[in-house]
Design a protein around this motif. Structure first.
Motif, PDB file in Angstrom:
ATOM      1  N   TYR A 145      -9.351  40.768 -19.045  1.00  0.00           N
ATOM      2  CA  TYR A 145      -9.603  40.860 -20.489  1.00  0.00           C
ATOM      3  C   TYR A 145      -9.970  39.493 -21.061  1.00  0.00           C
ATOM      4  CZ  TYR A 145      -9.083  42.269 -25.351  1.00  0.00           C
ATOM      5  OH  TYR A 145      -9.321  42.535 -26.675  1.00  0.00           O
ATOM      6  N   THR A 146      -9.311  38.440 -20.572  1.00  0.00           N
ATOM      7  CA  THR A 146      -9.652  37.091 -21.022  1.00  0.00           C
ATOM      8  C   THR A 146     -11.072  36.734 -20.608  1.00  0.00           C
ATOM      9  OG1 THR A 146      -7.350  36.373 -20.907  1.00  0.00           O
ATOM     10  CG2 THR A 146      -9.032  34.654 -20.862  1.00  0.00           C
TER      11      THR A 146
ATOM     12  N   LYS B 141      -6.148  36.521 -12.176  1.00  0.00           N
ATOM     13  CA  LYS B 141      -6.816  36.187 -13.430  1.00  0.00           C
ATOM     14  C   LYS B 141      -6.746  37.377 -14.371  1.00  0.00           C
ATOM     15  CE  LYS B 141     -10.233  32.814 -11.737  1.00  0.00           C
ATOM     16  NZ  LYS B 141     -11.684  32.473 -11.692  1.00  0.00           N
ATOM     17  N   SER B 142      -6.934  37.108 -15.646  1.00  0.00           N
ATOM     18  CA  SER B 142      -6.944  38.167 -16.648  1.00  0.00           C
ATOM     19  C   SER B 142      -8.373  38.626 -16.885  1.00  0.00           C
ATOM     20  CB  SER B 142      -6.338  37.670 -17.964  1.00  0.00           C
ATOM     21  OG  SER B 142      -6.593  38.592 -19.002  1.00  0.00           O
TER      22      SER B 142
ATOM     23  N   SER C 211     -10.117  40.702 -10.524  1.00  0.00           N
ATOM     24  CA  SER C 211      -9.399  39.673 -11.276  1.00  0.00           C
ATOM     25  C   SER C 211      -7.916  39.675 -10.921  1.00  0.00           C
ATOM     26  CB  SER C 211      -9.575  39.901 -12.779  1.00  0.00           C
ATOM     27  OG  SER C 211     -10.934  39.875 -13.144  1.00  0.00           O
ATOM     28  N   ALA C 212      -7.329  40.860 -10.767  1.00  0.00           N
ATOM     29  CA  ALA C 212      -5.918  40.942 -10.390  1.00  0.00           C
ATOM     30  C   ALA C 212      -5.683  40.323  -9.025  1.00  0.00           C
ATOM     31  CB  ALA C 212      -5.464  42.393 -10.395  1.00  0.00           C
TER      32      ALA C 212
END
Length: 410
Positions: free
Chosen positions: A49-50, A46-47, A41-42
């Motif tokens: 956690y989201t 993108k997050s 995601s990084a």
């Protein structure tokens, strides 16, 4: 009563120590999956956690926790997506966490999922250990952890919560704790529609137990008539249970369906559509039960082009594997409650008429399907089992990160 019912259960502290290797392995696998997700995601800005707490069904659960029932989305094609389709236990727990802590509803859902996934892993171990032994229990937990859609176990979804309730209810049935089994089935029925599978496991096993008691009583009566000696009276596992046991069994049966029935009837009353109102709500999502006909057409359509045909072949192999695992469980004489539960979960997942991409996720609670594989792994050399599970864990972590960062199924 069966041998499984009469075998002494370990104390709570002893049970935790016995399950510790399985739980440690589960935490390691899930940590690997989350690490892969956060790195992937990084890299895509993108997050992670989201993605875990505010996507697809997680958003609907949060809306129920925040706004209550009554929220709906009307689509351009006329479909109505109502949040009444989502059972209430997870939103209730999200609201509870938010009420007693500074966490948001989404945070609460994530926390409930993490705790529930550990409870589910422990329950899966308890069931597998009870049936096949400790090593098979560890393998069953690790196999559940490394499933391709295992990342769902860490999402703010209801799968982990439901699996925990189902696994411990099944364990309670196996150990003859009928009131506990019925109570957990009640809560499972407040979590997902497939709570019917837990209810069916409790009811079918209880009815089979009553039939067995009747046969044992009849056999005892015949034995007494032939040889009226007190020493001939059935004792131990063959002795009919006392009134207290029968009463607890009946109470468990009464409790088991109250969750599912209560919510479905409430939806019917709330919508004014009667006892079958929940089916109308599901129809608004274009979801129903058609015996698998729509899924079969979905698979057949894959063979009209290439490379979609490869996906179709994969789906056929996947369904055949699920059926094979279930048949193998039958041949290995898995306990009746496991066979009933798995059969209903599998049938509801494969025969639903919509959301075909979600079927692997819908099968996530069907953990007894993994028991034949767990038994095979437990019989192999430890190094070989560790190598296989480690390789699959890495592949699962990468797939979960890819899947959750893509468009993916709901």
């Amino acid at each position: 009563m069966t041998d499984l019912e009469t075998r002494a259960a370990p104390t709570r502290a002893g049970a935790l120590r016995r399950a510790a290797p399985a739980l440690a392995g589960y935490v390691a696998v899930r940590a690997l999956g989350l690490l892969a997700l956060f790195l992937w995601s990084a890299a895509r800005d993108k997050s992670a956690y989201t993605l875990l707490t505010a996507r697809w069904d997680a958003l609907w659960y949060v809306r129920v926790a925040e706004l209550g029932y009554g929220y709906e989305v009307r689509l351009a094609n006329g479909d109505v997506h109502s949040n009444l389709a989502f059972f209430p236990l997870l939103p209730w727990l999200e609201r509870l966490v938010a009420a007693v802590s500074p966490l948001s509803y989404a945070d609460g859902g994530f926390l409930v999922s993490l705790v529930s996934s550990l409870a589910a892993a422990w329950g899966i171990f308890a069931v597998a250990d009870r049936v096949y032994g400790r090593r098979a229990g560890v393998c069953a937990v690790l196999l559940w952890a490394v499933l391709p859609v295992g990342i769902v176990q860490s999402m703010a979804y209801s799968e982990s919560l439901f699996t925990a309730l189902a696994a411990w209810s099944l364990y309670a049935v196996l150990t003859g704790r009928w009131v506990t089994a019925g109570t957990l089935a009640l809560f499972a029925g407040l979590t997902r529609p497939v709570g019917l599978a837990v209810v069916a496991a409790v009811w079918v096993t209880a009815l089979a137990s009553f039939a067995r008691d009747r046969r044992a009583a009849a056999a005892g009566a015949r034995s007494t008539q032939e040889a009226p000696d007190a020493s001939d009276t059935p004792v131990g596992p063959e002795a009919p249970p006392g009134p207290g046991t029968r009463l607890r069994r009946i109470l468990g049966m009464v409790l088991a369906p109250l969750g599912t029935a209560g919510y479905v009837l409430w939806v019917g009353h709330h919508t004014g559509r009667g006892p079958l109102g929940y089916l109308d709500v599901q129809a608004g999502w274009r979801n129903g039960f058609d015996g698998g006909w729509a899924f079969a057409r979905f698979v057949a359509d894959k063979f009209t082009s290439f490379p979609a045909a490869l996906a179709g072949a994969g789906l056929i192999i996947g369904v055949a594997s699920v059926v094979w695992l279930y048949v193998t469980g039958v041949r290995q004489r898995q306990p009746l409650p496991l066979l009933v539960y798995t059969g209903v979960v599998t049938a509801l997942a494969l025969c639903a008429s919509s959301y075909f991409g979600s079927k692997p996720r819908l099968l996530l609670p069907a953990f007894p399907l993994l028991l034949p594989l767990a038994l095979a792994l437990s019989g192999a050399r430890m190094r070989r089992s560790a190598t296989v599970l480690g390789a699959v864990a890495v592949a699962s972590a990468v797939y979960g990160a890819f899947w959750l960062n893509g468009s993916g199924p709901p």
